[in-house]
Structure formats: C-alpha cells, structure tokens
Scaffold this motif. Structure first.
Motif, PDB file in Angstrom:
ATOM      1  N   GLY A 271      11.830  13.503  55.216  1.00 51.37           N
ATOM      2  CA  GLY A 271      11.517  14.209  56.450  1.00 51.37           C
ATOM      3  C   GLY A 271      10.494  13.468  57.296  1.00 51.37           C
ATOM      4  N   ARG A 272      10.195  14.035  58.441  1.00 53.30           N
ATOM      5  CA  ARG A 272       9.225  13.441  59.366  1.00 53.30           C
ATOM      6  C   ARG A 272       8.085  14.432  59.620  1.00 53.30           C
ATOM      7  NH1 ARG A 272      13.546  10.801  59.003  1.00 53.30           N
ATOM      8  NH2 ARG A 272      14.075   8.994  60.311  1.00 53.30           N
TER       9      ARG A 272
ATOM     10  N   GLU B  30      10.600   5.592  65.909  1.00 55.46           N
ATOM     11  CA  GLU B  30      10.457   4.227  66.407  1.00 55.46           C
ATOM     12  C   GLU B  30       9.502   4.142  67.595  1.00 55.46           C
ATOM     13  OE1 GLU B  30      14.381   3.003  67.336  1.00 55.46           O
ATOM     14  OE2 GLU B  30      15.068   2.980  65.247  1.00 55.46           O
ATOM     15  N   THR B  31       9.480   5.186  68.407  1.00 58.86           N
ATOM     16  CA  THR B  31       8.653   5.181  69.626  1.00 58.86           C
ATOM     17  C   THR B  31       7.286   5.819  69.413  1.00 58.86           C
ATOM     18  OG1 THR B  31       9.867   7.170  70.319  1.00 58.86           O
ATOM     19  CG2 THR B  31      10.567   5.052  71.260  1.00 58.86           C
TER      20      THR B  31
ATOM     21  N   LEU C  91       6.757  10.386  65.837  1.00 60.30           N
ATOM     22  CA  LEU C  91       6.855  10.929  64.478  1.00 60.30           C
ATOM     23  C   LEU C  91       6.439   9.863  63.471  1.00 60.30           C
ATOM     24  CD1 LEU C  91      10.343  12.745  64.589  1.00 60.30           C
ATOM     25  CD2 LEU C  91       8.080  13.786  64.906  1.00 60.30           C
ATOM     26  N   ASP C  92       5.974  10.325  62.321  1.00 56.63           N
ATOM     27  CA  ASP C  92       5.697   9.452  61.190  1.00 56.63           C
ATOM     28  C   ASP C  92       6.590   9.886  60.026  1.00 56.63           C
ATOM     29  OD1 ASP C  92       3.709   7.905  62.400  1.00 56.63           O
ATOM     30  OD2 ASP C  92       2.157   9.392  61.921  1.00 56.63           O
ATOM     31  N   LYS C  93       6.862   8.948  59.129  1.00 53.80           N
ATOM     32  CA  LYS C  93       7.675   9.249  57.953  1.00 53.80           C
ATOM     33  C   LYS C  93       6.854   8.998  56.703  1.00 53.80           C
ATOM     34  CE  LYS C  93      12.084   8.212  55.711  1.00 53.80           C
ATOM     35  NZ  LYS C  93      13.315   7.381  55.744  1.00 53.80           N
ATOM     36  N   PRO C  94       6.458  10.068  55.992  1.00 51.05           N
ATOM     37  CA  PRO C  94       5.717   9.886  54.733  1.00 51.05           C
ATOM     38  C   PRO C  94       6.568   9.115  53.729  1.00 51.05           C
ATOM     39  CG  PRO C  94       5.625  12.175  55.488  1.00 51.05           C
ATOM     40  CD  PRO C  94       6.646  11.486  56.333  1.00 51.05           C
ATOM     41  N   HIS C  95       5.920   8.301  52.918  1.00 47.10           N
ATOM     42  CA  HIS C  95       6.647   7.443  51.978  1.00 47.10           C
ATOM     43  C   HIS C  95       7.442   8.239  50.951  1.00 47.10           C
ATOM     44  CE1 HIS C  95       4.817   3.904  53.635  1.00 47.10           C
ATOM     45  NE2 HIS C  95       3.597   4.334  53.387  1.00 47.10           N
TER      46      HIS C  95
ATOM     47  N   MET D 261       6.101   7.079  77.514  1.00 47.29           N
ATOM     48  CA  MET D 261       7.559   6.979  77.582  1.00 47.29           C
ATOM     49  C   MET D 261       8.148   8.375  77.780  1.00 47.29           C
ATOM     50  SD  MET D 261      10.079   5.213  74.814  1.00 47.29           S
ATOM     51  CE  MET D 261       9.149   3.689  74.959  1.00 47.29           C
ATOM     52  N   GLU D 262       8.994   8.513  78.806  1.00 49.81           N
ATOM     53  CA  GLU D 262       9.554   9.815  79.129  1.00 49.81           C
ATOM     54  C   GLU D 262      10.637  10.190  78.118  1.00 49.81           C
ATOM     55  OE1 GLU D 262       9.669  13.291  81.258  1.00 49.81           O
ATOM     56  OE2 GLU D 262       8.331  11.582  81.600  1.00 49.81           O
ATOM     57  N   LEU D 263      10.588  11.432  77.646  1.00 49.92           N
ATOM     58  CA  LEU D 263      11.587  11.930  76.708  1.00 49.92           C
ATOM     59  C   LEU D 263      12.551  12.846  77.438  1.00 49.92           C
ATOM     60  CD1 LEU D 263       9.330  12.856  73.654  1.00 49.92           C
ATOM     61  CD2 LEU D 263      10.650  10.765  73.975  1.00 49.92           C
TER      62      LEU D 263
END
Length: 343
Positions: A64-65, A52-53, A56-60, A1-3
């Motif tokens: 932050g990401r 969402e794409t 990035l991940d979001k620690p529980h 997916m192009e950013l």
C-alpha cells in the motif's frame, strides 16, 4: 504539479483512509471502499503516478501507499472536506469559554483541557504577550489582623497573588494607603521599564516596617519577571499513546522530551499571523523527524494582547477537525475575553 480530478479524488481517499486507519492504503481497498467509478488497474496506475511525483510514499513492508509531506500539504490546502463541529463539541467549548469568573490563566487551562479531550491530541497554549505589557492593578486585601493577600494583575488579565503574614499585625487603613501608593507608583507603567532598583527606591519612601515592605516589594519584583516572560503549557501529552505510531517506548519518550523542551521562540514568531498555520513535514525538520504535525493559531484579547494555541499530533492527524476546532476557538475566545474587533 497540477493534478487532474481523478488523481485528486484518489489522493484524498488515500489520505482520508490513512488518517482513519494508520495502515498503508492499497488499490483494492480504494476500489471497495470508495465509489470512484474506475477500475482497479486505473487506480494502481494513478497511485504509481502519485508516488513517482512525490505525493505518496511506499513503505518497504507493504504494497500500500501512505501520504508524503507533499501529499498532506495538497490535502489540507485543497482537498480535505470541511469538518462540522457537533452540538456536543460546541457545547463543551462554550462551557469552558463562559467561565469568565475565573482568572485568565485558569480559563486558558480549562479550554486547553477541553480541546485536548475533543481532538485526542496534545494542546499547547501560551500566556498572552504584548509589546507594551503594563501593570493594571495591585490590591492588598486583609484576611485578619496579621495577614493579607497581595493581588497583582497585568494588562493581559493574568493574575498573581500571595498571602503575606505580619507578626506584629497591620492596620487596615495603613494597608489601604500602601495599596493606593503602589497603584499610583507602578500601575500603567510598562513592565519592561520597572527595574529592581526602581522598586528598591520606592521601598524607602513608605515608612513601614521591613516585615511588611520586604515581602510586598519582593513579590512585586518576582511577579514582574514572570509577566515579562513567555510561557507555554502542554495539556494531554498522554493522548499520543493512543496512536500506534507511538506505541514504541523510544518514540513516545522522544515525543515527551520534545514537548517538555518546546521551542518557544518558534511558536511565538507564528503569533503575528492571523491565519491558522498547519506545519507538516519539511516545514519543520524536528516535527518531520518525530512524525508529527502542528496546527497553530493566535488568539487576541484586547489592547494588543496576543497569545497562541497549538494542537500537536501524528502527521496523519485529523486536520479538518483540528482546524474547525481552532477556528471556533479563535473566534469565540476573542469574543468572550473582550476583544473589540470580533462580533
């Protein structure tokens, strides 16, 4: 997916900051640390999109990401700024490379120590390997009347030696004739074609006592087996303890187990690729499981001799510096060790 450009700048900022701090990165940190010319709300929206794409991940436990495997991949392929080696870093590597008076194995070990020191990661370096490795020379050098050194060198420049003691003594001229015979019989032959039966047959041709021929032929047989293998040495394993992700005893133990039982075949298959390979996340399940990344490069010496050098560290390693280090090393190791296809 192009950013788009804005999302790319935010992703790069997050990866840069996470590499440096090992802490999840929030929108307020991005706003205060980077002059992106956009509001905190816009940064939050863009970070939500990147999560969402899959970038990035979001620690529980944090608002932050952190970068995902995909985020790191886009970063190393498209976003990271090129690292420029400092004068000190170049001089340290050049100093190791110029020790051409050393046996090749010691040169590679010295270089590995330098790279591990400069990057603060673990360095893995392989012995050179070729499809048609040959013996280059066999020397018998007298020490005194009752002992001599046997030196065996292969086409990759790897040197093996041993001291042989003879109770009844041996004449230097006899030793010279034996050395000449061994060179004529074994040198320039492909190592894979020299069997123990062939070595045993040659032993009976030279009319010399068993106390000379047994250790000479025994050492030759032993050396040929090591030359035909593919070995990997690890330097700087303890560097991993400098990173908070590996302060946990179980994680650090898993890391040391992984390095101690490294998959040699996996590394060897990467050596046919002339580019520097960056392995992240799903590209190697075991690396992902341990939270590691590996950057691998080959090096070429001469006559088709190829070896490998890899840098192993946390997934948030400083990829730009690691790539710059391996790129310099690859080009200059080739030059100093005698390849003909590099300036």
């Amino acid at each position: 997916m192009e950013l788009n450009d804005r999302k790319r700048r935010i992703l790069r900022a997050i990866v840069d900051d996470y590499i440096r701090t090992a802490e999840p990165v929030g929108s307020s940190y991005i706003l205060n640390k980077h002059n992106l010319g956009i509001s905190s709300a816009t940064i939050r929206n863009e970070m939500a999109y990147l999560e969402e794409t899959g970038y990035l991940d979001k620690p529980h436990t944090s608002a932050g990401r952190v970068p995902s495997s995909l985020g790191y991949r886009v970063y190393v392929d498209e976003l990271m700024q090129r690292y420029t080696l400092t004068v000190r870093e170049i001089e340290e590597m050049r100093s190791s490379l110029k020790k051409s008076y050393l046996e090749l194995g010691n040169i590679l070990k010295d270089i590995s120590n330098t790279v591990a020191h400069l990057t603060n990661y673990t360095t893995l370096i392989s012995t050179p390997c070729v499809s048609s490795d040959k013996l280059k020379s066999i020397r018998l050098v007298p020490l005194d009347e009752k002992s001599f050194v046997m030196i065996v060198v292969n086409s990759g420049g790897i040197v093996k030696n041993t001291t042989i003691a003879v109770k009844k003594g041996i004449d230097e001229k006899v030793l010279e004739r034996l050395g000449n015979y061994l060179n004529l019989t074994f040198c320039d032959k492909e190592i894979s074609t020299i069997s123990d039966d062939f070595i045993l047959a040659q032993k009976s041709i030279m009319p010399l006592p068993d106390e000379i021929m047994n250790p000479v032929m025994g050492f030759l047989s032993e050396v040929l087996k090591t030359f035909s293998g593919f070995d990997i040495s690890a330097i700087g394993q303890a560097n991993i303890l400098n990173y908070p992700e590996f302060k946990d005893v179980n994680r650090s133990r898993e890391f040391f187990d992984f390095v101690g039982n490294i998959d040699k075949g996996f590394i060897k298959e990467k050596l046919n690729d002339d580019k520097i390979n960056i392995l992240i996340g799903d590209e190697n399940p075991r690396l992902k499981e341990l939270g590691l990344s590996m950057v691998i490069s080959n090096y070429k010496i001469k006559d088709g001799v190829i070896g490998g050098i890899a840098i192993l560290g946390p997934t948030r390693m400083d990829y730009s510096k690691v790539v710059a280090t391996l790129d310099y090393l690859k080009k200059n190791l080739n030059k100093y060790l005698g390849t003909t296809d590099n300036p």
